[in-house]
Enzyme design. Structure first.
Site, short mmCIF file in Angstrom:
data_model
loop_
_atom_site.label_atom_id
_atom_site.label_comp_id
_atom_site.label_asym_id
_atom_site.label_seq_id
_atom_site.Cartn_x
_atom_site.Cartn_y
_atom_site.Cartn_z
N GLY A 1 68.24 58.64 38.18
CA GLY A 1 67.79 59.59 37.16
C GLY A 1 68.85 59.77 36.09
N GLY A 2 69.63 60.86 36.21
CA GLY A 2 70.61 61.24 35.20
C GLY A 2 71.50 60.09 34.73
N GLU B 1 64.12 59.54 48.33
CA GLU B 1 64.84 60.47 47.46
C GLU B 1 64.86 61.87 48.08
OE1 GLU B 1 64.88 58.92 43.18
OE2 GLU B 1 63.09 60.13 43.39
N ASN C 1 65.09 55.98 35.90
CA ASN C 1 63.98 56.91 35.63
C ASN C 1 64.46 57.86 34.53
OD1 ASN C 1 61.99 58.83 35.61
ND2 ASN C 1 62.44 59.65 37.66
N TRP C 2 63.99 57.61 33.32
CA TRP C 2 64.47 58.42 32.18
C TRP C 2 63.87 59.82 32.17
CZ3 TRP C 2 64.31 54.82 27.20
CH2 TRP C 2 65.17 53.74 27.41
N LYS C 3 62.86 60.05 32.98
CA LYS C 3 62.15 61.34 32.99
C LYS C 3 61.73 61.71 31.57
CE LYS C 3 64.73 62.54 37.09
NZ LYS C 3 65.16 63.57 38.01
N GLY D 1 69.33 65.36 41.06
CA GLY D 1 69.83 66.13 39.92
C GLY D 1 70.76 67.26 40.31
N GLU E 1 59.29 65.54 41.58
CA GLU E 1 58.99 66.48 40.48
C GLU E 1 57.48 66.54 40.23
OE1 GLU E 1 61.71 64.79 37.65
OE2 GLU E 1 63.37 65.47 38.91
N SER F 1 71.26 61.69 42.77
CA SER F 1 72.64 61.80 42.27
C SER F 1 73.47 60.54 42.53
CB SER F 1 73.33 63.03 42.86
OG SER F 1 72.64 64.20 42.46
N HIS G 1 56.87 60.90 42.71
CA HIS G 1 58.18 61.50 42.49
C HIS G 1 58.12 62.98 42.88
CE1 HIS G 1 61.78 62.99 40.55
NE2 HIS G 1 62.21 61.74 40.55
C1 PEP Z 1 65.29 60.88 40.36
O1 PEP Z 1 64.83 61.89 39.87
O2 PEP Z 1 64.56 59.92 40.66
C2 PEP Z 1 66.73 60.84 40.58
C3 PEP Z 1 67.21 60.04 41.49
O3 PEP Z 1 67.48 61.71 39.80
P1 PEP Z 1 69.08 61.86 39.78
O4 PEP Z 1 69.67 60.48 39.87
O5 PEP Z 1 69.39 62.53 38.50
O6 PEP Z 1 69.43 62.68 40.98
#
Ligand code: PEP
Length: 251
Positions: free
Chosen positions: A235-236, A168, A10-12, A174, A98, A214, A96
């Site tokens: 994500g990251g 999640e 997920n590049w956001k 994050g 967010e 994470s 999601h």
């Molecule tokens: C996400 O936002 O879907 C996610 C898992 O982010 P991160 O891996 O950065 O925690």
């Protein structure tokens, strides 16, 4: 039945047009094991050009990060499932945390988005998960159960078979704080049990449930090693090809 093991990035809201092409290209240049299904969920501006890069690579699919609940019309700034489909999108992240938090997306709205995505043959990656206060109050299992019941369990069995679930925990997104493999397994087993109660064993055993929060090359192997964890939503760590591919190779 063997479940699909999936790693979805997920590049956001990251990567300019050129940066996105470079990242997608470097992911494609690396080895992806045959049994793992990789999905890249990019911002809208990248979809068409990355679809052109992915065309020949059947194990890497394209995903979007959101879609609108209506088919078309006067919704300035929004994107419909039909539009996404027309540029080669196969999956769409729905719910999601967010979007729930910053765009006030409710369980009811998410149910409509799920319906609209499925009506256009997109497969929802449906996100659920509790925040820290709920985890600390010990009501996280019930909370996630309510999210699934409110946004997914109206679906028919044949429609539900197209759903991928991503658990999640918000306190792990994050933050660098990962759920322990045991915490992930406990919730994934709970989710699978709920699916079993609603749709039966066959559907429950064939639904992929991903962990997100994470997830990194250093912890993916242990988390993916748990019996009810079928991969990750990343994500990251999906923004660096090296890290992402190491995660893809963690099964
Ligand atoms: C996400 O936002 O879907 C996610 C898992 O982010 P991160 O891996 O950065 O925690």
């Amino acid at each position: 039945m063997k479940r699909r093991q999936i790693v979805a990035g997920n590049w956001k809201m990251n990567k300019t047009y050129e940066e996105g092409r470079e990242l997608a290209q470097s992911i494609l240049n690396k080895f992806v094991p045959e049994e793992t299904h990789v999905i890249i969920c990019t911002p809208y501006i990248h979809l068409k050009s990355i679809h052109n890069l992915l065309k020949e690579v059947s194990r890497v699919a394209l995903g979007a990060q959101n879609c609108h609940q209506e088919k078309s019309g006067a919704f300035t700034g929004e994107t419909s499932p039909a539009m996404l489909k027309s540029v080669g999108v196969k999956y769409v992240i729905i719910g999601h945390s967010e979007r729930r938090a910053y765009f006030s997306e409710s369980d009811e709205l998410l149910a409509s988005k799920v319906d609209n995505a499925l009506a256009h043959e997109l497969r929802p990656i449906f996100c659920c998960g509790e925040d820290l206060a709920i985890r600390e109050s010990g009501t996280h299992a019930q909370f996630v159960e309510n999210q699934l019941k409110s946004s997914l369990f109206h679906l028919s069995e044949s429609a539900f078979k197209n759903i991928v679930i991503a658990y999640e925990p918000i306190w792990a997104i994050g933050t660098g704080k990962t759920a322990s493999p045991e915490q992930a397994q406990e919730m994934h087993a709970h989710i699978r049990q709920l699916i079993k109660q609603k749709y039966g064993s066959e559907v429950a055993e064939s639904t992929s449930i991903l962990y997100g929060g994470s997830c990194k090359p250093t912890n993916a192997k242990e988390i993916f090693g748990k019996p009810d964890v079928d991969g990750g939503l990343i994500g990251g760590a999906s923004l660096k090809a090296e890290d992402f591919i190491q995660i893809v190779n963690s099964f």
